[in-house]
Design a protein around this motif. Structure first.
Motif, PDB file in Angstrom:
ATOM      1  N   VAL A 146       0.850  -1.198   0.000  1.00  0.00           N
ATOM      2  CA  VAL A 146       0.000   0.000   0.000  1.00  0.00           C
ATOM      3  C   VAL A 146       0.885   1.246   0.000  1.00  0.00           C
ATOM      4  N   ALA A 147       1.927   1.203   0.823  1.00  0.00           N
ATOM      5  CA  ALA A 147       2.831   2.355   0.880  1.00  0.00           C
ATOM      6  C   ALA A 147       3.453   2.609  -0.495  1.00  0.00           C
ATOM      7  N   LEU A 148       3.769   1.527  -1.184  1.00  0.00           N
ATOM      8  CA  LEU A 148       4.367   1.647  -2.518  1.00  0.00           C
ATOM      9  C   LEU A 148       3.346   2.202  -3.508  1.00  0.00           C
ATOM     10  N   ALA A 149       2.118   1.694  -3.422  1.00  0.00           N
ATOM     11  CA  ALA A 149       1.070   2.168  -4.322  1.00  0.00           C
ATOM     12  C   ALA A 149       0.814   3.652  -4.096  1.00  0.00           C
ATOM     13  N   ARG A 150       0.847   4.071  -2.834  1.00  0.00           N
ATOM     14  CA  ARG A 150       0.607   5.466  -2.516  1.00  0.00           C
ATOM     15  C   ARG A 150       1.680   6.355  -3.134  1.00  0.00           C
ATOM     16  N   CYS A 151       2.891   5.790  -3.213  1.00  0.00           N
ATOM     17  CA  CYS A 151       3.984   6.588  -3.717  1.00  0.00           C
ATOM     18  C   CYS A 151       4.000   6.548  -5.237  1.00  0.00           C
ATOM     19  N   LEU A 152       3.544   5.457  -5.794  1.00  0.00           N
ATOM     20  CA  LEU A 152       3.526   5.273  -7.257  1.00  0.00           C
ATOM     21  C   LEU A 152       2.443   6.112  -7.920  1.00  0.00           C
ATOM     22  N   VAL A 153       1.347   6.321  -7.201  1.00  0.00           N
ATOM     23  CA  VAL A 153       0.153   6.874  -7.828  1.00  0.00           C
ATOM     24  C   VAL A 153       0.375   8.289  -8.337  1.00  0.00           C
ATOM     25  N   SER A 154       1.299   9.026  -7.690  1.00  0.00           N
ATOM     26  CA  SER A 154       1.446  10.418  -8.101  1.00  0.00           C
ATOM     27  C   SER A 154       2.620  10.607  -9.053  1.00  0.00           C
ATOM     28  N   ALA A 155       3.147   9.513  -9.605  1.00  0.00           N
ATOM     29  CA  ALA A 155       4.244   9.583 -10.575  1.00  0.00           C
ATOM     30  C   ALA A 155       5.358  10.519 -10.131  1.00  0.00           C
ATOM     31  N   PRO A 156       6.041  10.191  -9.030  1.00  0.00           N
ATOM     32  CA  PRO A 156       7.087  11.087  -8.518  1.00  0.00           C
ATOM     33  C   PRO A 156       8.328  11.050  -9.400  1.00  0.00           C
ATOM     34  N   ASP A 157       9.135  12.122  -9.304  1.00  0.00           N
ATOM     35  CA  ASP A 157      10.387  12.193 -10.051  1.00  0.00           C
ATOM     36  C   ASP A 157      11.387  11.199  -9.511  1.00  0.00           C
ATOM     37  N   ALA A 158      11.364  11.025  -8.198  1.00  0.00           N
ATOM     38  CA  ALA A 158      12.299  10.108  -7.562  1.00  0.00           C
ATOM     39  C   ALA A 158      11.596   9.465  -6.383  1.00  0.00           C
ATOM     40  N   VAL A 159      11.987   8.233  -6.080  1.00  0.00           N
ATOM     41  CA  VAL A 159      11.387   7.535  -4.947  1.00  0.00           C
ATOM     42  C   VAL A 159      12.490   7.217  -3.954  1.00  0.00           C
ATOM     43  N   LEU A 160      12.265   7.603  -2.712  1.00  0.00           N
ATOM     44  CA  LEU A 160      13.240   7.338  -1.662  1.00  0.00           C
ATOM     45  C   LEU A 160      12.674   6.277  -0.744  1.00  0.00           C
ATOM     46  N   LEU A 161      13.456   5.257  -0.450  1.00  0.00           N
ATOM     47  CA  LEU A 161      12.951   4.164   0.373  1.00  0.00           C
ATOM     48  C   LEU A 161      13.901   3.931   1.538  1.00  0.00           C
ATOM     49  N   ASP A 162      13.383   4.014   2.751  1.00  0.00           N
ATOM     50  CA  ASP A 162      14.228   3.848   3.936  1.00  0.00           C
ATOM     51  C   ASP A 162      14.000   2.471   4.549  1.00  0.00           C
ATOM     52  N   GLU A 163      14.875   1.544   4.289  1.00  0.00           N
ATOM     53  CA  GLU A 163      14.773   0.172   4.776  1.00  0.00           C
ATOM     54  C   GLU A 163      13.336  -0.347   4.710  1.00  0.00           C
ATOM     55  N   PRO A 164      12.768  -0.353   3.521  1.00  0.00           N
ATOM     56  CA  PRO A 164      11.342  -0.685   3.438  1.00  0.00           C
ATOM     57  C   PRO A 164      11.046  -2.129   3.808  1.00  0.00           C
ATOM     58  N   LEU A 165      12.040  -2.996   3.769  1.00  0.00           N
ATOM     59  CA  LEU A 165      11.754  -4.415   4.006  1.00  0.00           C
ATOM     60  C   LEU A 165      12.272  -4.897   5.353  1.00  0.00           C
TER      61      LEU A 165
END
Ligand SMILES: Nc1ncnc2c1ncn2[C@@H]1O[C@H](COP(=O)(O)OP(=O)(O)OP(=O)(O)O)[C@@H](O)[C@H]1O
Ligand SMILES: [Mg+2]
Lengths: 346, 567
Positions: A146-165
Motif C-alpha cells: 500500500v505504501a508503494l502504491a501510494r507513492c507510485l500513484v502520483s508519478a514522482p520524479d524520484a522515490v526514496l525508500l528507507d529500509e522498506p523491508l
C-alpha cells in the motif's frame, strides 16, 4: 524523472556531524542503494533529499531545480518525491483506497481521474481486493505494498525508500524485492534505496553507495564494489574476506608484484605501486597440498553445496576459503593466493 | 530559532507556530505577569510599601496561618487515605479494581462546594438524613463541620485522588522482577514493602504530596462553605470577602494577598517538579507485568474495608444531599408522605437565576472546550515538531494558571482586563472576563492529553502526507486532526467537566447576570435555601457522573495518558 546532484552536502546534529561533505550524482532512472552500518547517516541523507530536514551546508539539485541551498529550501510537499517509510506510515484512519488516492486529492484531480489512477496503482501492486480494508487489517507485506502504491500513484520524479523491508521476514523480502524491481522497471523513476542488507543491495541496485561515518566510501556497481574495493572499510564491509598488509611492492612489465603473508605474488590494482593492503576473498585462495601458505582449519560452516573454511595461517592471520570437499577442524592444509585486489590505505 | 530551522521542511510551520504560541502566551501567562507587576509597584512606580503594610496586617497573618494549617493537615489526610488505597490497589490482587478506581476519582471531579454541602447534610442538628433515621443531635447543637477540623477532613477527602493517582502511576512502573528479586533474597511481605517498594515510590509520593498541598491551599469552596460560618478565614476566603465587601477599590490590596498565595503555591509546584524529575530514573524502559501480591485470606476483609470507606466518603454524603433535596422545608424529616420534588422543580424550571446559570455555565464550558481544542491541537503538534527555546519555556510554564490557586488567577484577570489598554472599555463584570479566565485556567487540561497523544504519533504519518504534496493545513486537517481526535475529545470533555463545575474563578469574577452554577449553589446555600442548593448540586453530580462514564466507555480508544484516572 530526474537526476539528483549533491554538492558538498553536510548535516550537523547538535554539534556532531552526521554527514560530511558529500558530493555525488544519481543518474536519471538509476536504482541506487545506500549501504552502510547502523548510524552512518543513510537515513539522514535520505531525509535531506526528501526535504524533511534542512542541510547544514551544501546544495541538492533535483532535475533542473535547486531544492536545497544555503539560503533557500523547497519544502517536501513541493518536491514531487515519493518516500517509503520503514514503518510504512499508512494513515490508520483511512481505508487502503483512500490512502492511495490521497496524493491525487491533494493535486486536485477530478473524481473520475482519481478513481482511474487509484485503481491502476492498486492493480499494479496486486491490492485490488484489499481496497476497502483498513490498514490495520493487512499483513506486513500488504501494508508495504500500500505504501508503494501510494507513492507510485502520483508519478514522482524520484522515490526514496528507507529500509522498506526491514520489518518483513526473509521469504516475504525476496518477493517484495521483485515488486520493487518491477516497479522500477515500469516507472523508470530514480530510486534511492536505504538498506543495511548487502545481499538486498547487490540484488537490486544499479549502483551502491557504501557509507561510513557520514562519508560515501565508494560509489560503484555491485561487481566493482566486490572485486575492486577502494579501501579497507569497503573491502571488509562488502562480501567475505580478510585485509592484510603487503610489503615490497614492485612494478613489473605489466603486472604488480608484492610480498603477501611471506609469499611473493602478483596483485591487481588501480593505483600503480602505491598500494599498501590486499583483500583476500575466498575466490583468491585455492586449496592445494603444495600451497606455500600453511594454515589450520579453525571452523567449518556449511553453506549449501560448499563449505566455508575459517583457517588460521602459520603467521596467525585468519583466512576464509571455500571448498566443495569437507575438511575437519584442526586439519592442516596449504593455500595458494591468486591475484588479489590491492589498494592503498593510510 | 536555530533548531527550528534545522528540523522540519516547512517554513510555514515555524510561522504558524510563532503565531499560535504568542496567542497562547498572552492567554495564559500575561495575567500572571500583570499580577506580579501590580504587586511590586504602587501607582505605577516600583515600590514594596503596600506589600509590606498588607503583609503586616493581623488579618493577613491569621489567614496565612489558617491556610497553612488546613492545607497542610488536609494534605496529610489525603496522603493517608490516598496512599493506603494506592498501595492496595496497585500492589495486590484485589478484585474489581477498575470499579474501585472509578469511584475514587469521583471526589476529585465533584466540585468542592458540593462536597462541602453534601457533608453538612449528613451531620449536625438539622440534617435531614439523621432526622429521618432519628439520630440527629438536639437542636442548637453545633454543626461539627463548621470548624478547622471539618475543613481539614473535607480537603483531605477532596484531594485524596491526586495522591492516589500519582502514587499508583509510580507503583505501576515498578517491575515485578524487582520485588521478586527481593523475595528470592529472603525478604518477606512487610519488609519487601518497606525496603524495596517504598524507597522506589518515594519520589512519586513526594510529588503527589506537593501538588496536593498546592491544590488544597487554593481551594475556595470548602473553606468558604465551612469556614465563613465559623469565622475561620483562609487566604482565598479573605480575598473573596474583601473583594465582595469593598469592590475593586481594594484591588491593589488583594493583589498582594494573591501574590502571597501564589508565592506559597510556587514553592509547592517547584517541589513537585523536583520530585517528579527524580521519579523512575532507575526503572526506565521496564515493560514487565505490574505487581499483584496475593493477599490470601485477608483479601475479603480488605475489600470490605475499602468499599466501606468508599461508601462513607462518596455514597453517604450523596444520600444526605438527595434526602435534603426531597423535603419541603429544610429540617423536616424525610418520609413517604413528606417527600416532594418541589425543590427540584423550582431550581430546574422556575428560578430565573438557575436557568441563567445553567445557560452561562454551559456556554462557558462548551466555548472553552471548543476554543482550547482549536488552539491546542496545532500548537501541540507544532511544538512537538519544532522545539524552540520559546516553546520549551512555554511548555514548562503552561501549567501555571491551572496549578496556581484560582483566586490568584482571578485577581490577575481583573487587573489585566479591568481597563483595556488604549480604551475606556472594561471586561470586568461581563461574561468575557470569566471566559478568558477559563481559557487560561484550563489550557493545560486540554493541552496535556493532546500532547501525550501526539508524542505517541509516528512523525512519519505527517511526513508521508508531506511527501505526497500535502500542505500544512491539509496535513493538519487530514492526518493530525483525525489521529489525535480521541485525545482531543477526552481533553475537551475534561475541560467541559471542570469548567461546568467551576466556582473559585467565577466567585470573584461574576456579577448579576453572569452567575455560574458554582456561584448559584454557593449563594443558595448562603441564603438558607439548602433544599434548592441540594437539588441543584444533585443535578450537577449526575451530569459529572454521566460525562465520566462517557469517557470511561471510550477509554480503550484513547492513547495512554489521556484519561486522568487511567494510568
Ligand atoms: N534528529 C537527530 N538528532 C540528533 N542526532 C541525530 C538525529 N538523527 C540522526 N542523528 C544521528 O546522526 C547519525 C546518523 O543517523 P542516521 O539515522 O542517518 O543513521 P542510519 O545510517 O540511518 O542508521 P540505521 O541503519 O541504524 O537506520 C547517528 O549518529 C544519529 O545518532
Ligand atoms: Mg536509518
Amino acid at each position: 524523472m530526474a537526476d539528483i546532484n549533491i554538492t558538498s552536502l553536510g548535516k550537523v546534529f547538535a554539534g556532531t556531524p552526521a554527514l560530511q561533505d558529500i558530493t555525488t550524482r544519481f543518474e536519471d532512472g538509476e536504482f541506487i542503494a545506500l549501504l552502510g552500518p547502523s548510524g552512518c547517516g543513510k537515513t539522514t541523507l535520505l531525509r535531506l533529499l526528501a526535504g524533511f530536514d534542512m542541510p547544514s551546508s551544501g546544495t541538492i539539485r533535483i532535475g533542473a531545480r535547486d531544492v536545497a541551498t544555503a539560503t533557500n529550501m523547497v519544502p517536501p510537499e513541493e518536491r514531487n518525491i515519493g518516500f517509503v517509510f520503514q514503518s510504512y506510515a499508512l494513515w490508520p484512519h483511512m481505508s487502503v483506497r483512500r490512502n492511495v488516492s490521497y496524493p491525487l486529492e491533494i493535486r486536485k484531480l477530478t473524481k473520475p481521474e482519481i478513481a482511474a489512477q487509484t485503481d491502476a496503482a492498486l492493480a499494479a501492486t496486486g491490492l485490488t481486493e484489499y481496497a476497502d480494508r483498513m490498514p490495520s487489517d493487512l499483513s506486513g507485506g500488504q501494508r508495504q505494498r500500500v505504501a508503494l502504491a501510494r507513492c507510485l500513484v502520483s508519478a514522482p520524479d524520484a522515490v526514496l525508500l528507507d529500509e522498506p523491508l526491514a520489518n518483513l521476514d526473509v521469504a516475504l523480502r525476496a518477493s517484495m524485492q521483485a515488486v520493487f524491481t518491477d516497479f522500477h522497471k515500469r516507472t523508470g523513476a530514480t530510486m534511492v534505496y536505504v538498506t543495511h542488507d548487502q545481499a538486498e543491495a547487490m540484488a537490486m541496485a544499479d549502483r551502491i553507495a557504501v557509507m561510513n561515518q557520514g562519508l560515501i566510501q565508494q560509489f560503484d556497481t555491485p561487481q566493482t564494489l566486490y572485486e575492486r574495493p577502494k579501501n579497507r572499510f569497503v573491502a571488509e564491509f562488502v562480501g567475505r574476506g580478510t585485509v592484510v598488509p603487503v610489503k615490497a611492492v614492485e612494478q613489473g612489465e605489466n603486472q604488480l608484484h608484492a610480498h603477501v603473508l611471506g609469499a611473493r605474488i602478483a596483485v591487481e590494482s588501480e593505483a600503480q605501486s602505491q598500494v599498501s593492503h590486499v583483500c583476500l576473498r575466498p575466490e583468491n585462495l585455492a586449496i592445494s597440498e603444495t600451497g606455500d601458505l600453511r594454515a589450520k582449519v579453525a571452523r567449518v560452516t556449511y553453506l549449501g553445496g560448499k563449505y566455508l573454511l575459517e583457517t588460521v595461517s602459520s603467521c596467525g592471520t585468519r583466512l576464509l576459503a571455500e571448498t566443495r570437499a569437507k575438511f575437519d577442524v584442526g586439519a592442516q592444509l596449504g593455500l595458494t593466493i591468486t591475484t588479489p585486489w590491492a589498494f592503498s590505505e593510510d | 530559532m536555530q533548531s527550528a530551522l534545522q528540523k522540519g521542511g516547512s517554513r510555514s510551520e515555524s510561522r504558524l507556530l510563532s503565531v499560535i504560541l504568542i496567542l497562547a502566551l498572552c492567554l495564559t501567562l500575561a495575567p500572571v505577569l500583570r499580577l506580579f507587576i501590580e504587586g511590586v509597584t504602587d501607582q505605577g512606580v516600583p515600590s514594596l510599601s503596600l506589600a509590606k503594610s498588607v503583609l503586616a496586617q493581623g488579618s493577613t497573618l491569621n489567614a496565612l496561618k489558617h491556610s497553612l494549617i488546613t492545607a497542610g493537615l488536609g494534605t496529610l489526610v489525603s496522603v493517608v487515605l490516598g496512599a493506603a488505597f494506592a498501595f492496595l490497589v496497585a500492589l495486590t490482587d484485589l478484585r474489581a479494581k477498575a470499579a474501585l478506581v472509578f469511584c475514587l476519582m469521583i471526589p476529585m471531579m465533584i466540585p468542592p462546594q458540593i462536597t462541602a454541602l453534601s457533608w453538612t447534610q449528613i451531620m449536625g442538628p438539622s440534617s435531614v438524613l439523621l432526622k429521618t433515621l432519628g439520630i440527629a443531635p438536639p437542636l442548637g447543637a453545633p454543626q461539627p463541620l463548621y470548624s478547622p477540623e471539618g475543613i481539614i477532613l473535607l480537603l483531605g477527602i477532596q484531594h485524596m485522588s491526586i495522591i492516589f493517582l500519582t502514587l499508583r502511576a509510580g507503583l505501576r512502573a515498578i517491575p515485578q522482577e524487582v520485588v521478586e528479586a527481593a523475595r528470592i533474597s529472603g525478604a518477606r511481605g512487610f519488609r519487601t514493602w518497606w525496603q524495596v517498594v517504598m524507597p522506589l515510590t518515594l519520589p512519586s509520593l513526594a510529588a503527589g504530596t506537593a501538588i496536593t498541598f498546592v491544590t488544597a491551599l487554593g481551594n475556595f469552596g470548602i473553606p468558604a462553605m465551612l469556614g465563613i460560618p465559623a469565622g475561620y478565614v483562609t487566604l482565598p476566603t479573605l480575598v473573596y470577602q474583601k473583594l465582595a465587601g469593598m469592590g475593586t477599590t481594594v484591588l491593589a490590596e488583594v493583589s498582594v494577598l494573591a501574590m502571597l498565595i501564589g508565592a506559597v503555591a510556587i514553592v509547592g509546584i517547584l517541589l513537585q517538579r523536583f520530585f517528579q524529575g527524580r521519579q523512575n530514573v532507575y526503572l526506565v524502559g521496564s515493560t514487565s507485568r505490574p505487581l499483584a501480591i496475593p493477599l490470601g485470606s485477608a483479601r475479603l476483609p480488605v475489600e470490605i474495608l475499602l468499599w466501606a470507606v468508599v461508601f462513607v466518603i462518596l455514597v453517604l454524603p450523596m444520600f444526605g444531599l438527595l434526602a435534603t433535596s426531597l423535603v419541603p422545608a429544610y429540617g423536616v424529616p424525610l418520609r413517604f408522605d413528606t417527600m416532594t420534588f418541589v425543590s427540584w422543580g423550582e431550581v430546574l424550571f422556575r428560578q430565573p437565576v438557575t436557568a441563567r446559570a445553567f445557560a452561562n455555565s454551559f456556554s462557558l464550558a462548551l466555548g472553552a472546550a471548543v476554543v482550547l481544542m482549536i488552539i491546542c491541537l496545532p500548537l501541540a503538534w507544532l511544538m512537538e515538531r519544532h522545539p524552540t527555546r520559546l516553546s520549551r519555556l512555554f511548555d514548562s510554564l503552561l501549567d501555571l494558571p491551572y496549578a496556581l490557586p484560582g483566586v490568584v488567577l482571578s485577581i490577575a484577570m481583573i487587573l489585566l482586563l479591568i481597563k483595556l489598554p488604549f480604551t475606556d472599555a472594561t471586561l470586568y463584570g461581563t461574561i468575557w472576563i470569566i471566559f478568558l479566565a477559563y481559557l487560561a485556567r484550563f489550557f493545560a487540561v486540554m493541552f496535556r492529553p493532546v500532547q501525550a497523544s501526539l508524542k505517541q504519533l509516528d512523525p512519519a504519518m505527517a511526513e508521508a502526507a508531506q511527501s505526497v504534496g500535502a500542505g500544512l493545513f491539509q496535513r493538519l486537517r487530514d492526518v493530525i486532526l483525525p489521529l489525535s481526535a480521541p485525545a482531543a475529545a477526552a481533553g475537551a470533555i475534561l475541560v467541559f467537566l471542570t469548567a461546568f463545575n467551576e466556582l473559585t474563578v467565577s466567585a470573584l469574577l461574576w456579577s448579576s447576570g453572569t452567575e455560574t452554577l458554582g456561584v448559584v449553589i454557593f449563594n443558595l446555600d448562603d441564603s438558607g435555601e439548602t433544599a434548592m442548593a441540594s437539588a441543584l448540586a444533585m443535578t450537577i453530580v449526575f451530569v459529572v457522573m454521566a460525562l465520566m462514564t462517557l469517557i470511561q466507555l471510550f477509554s480503550r480508544r484513547f492513547p495512554k495518558g489521556v484519561v486522568p484516572w487511567q494510568t
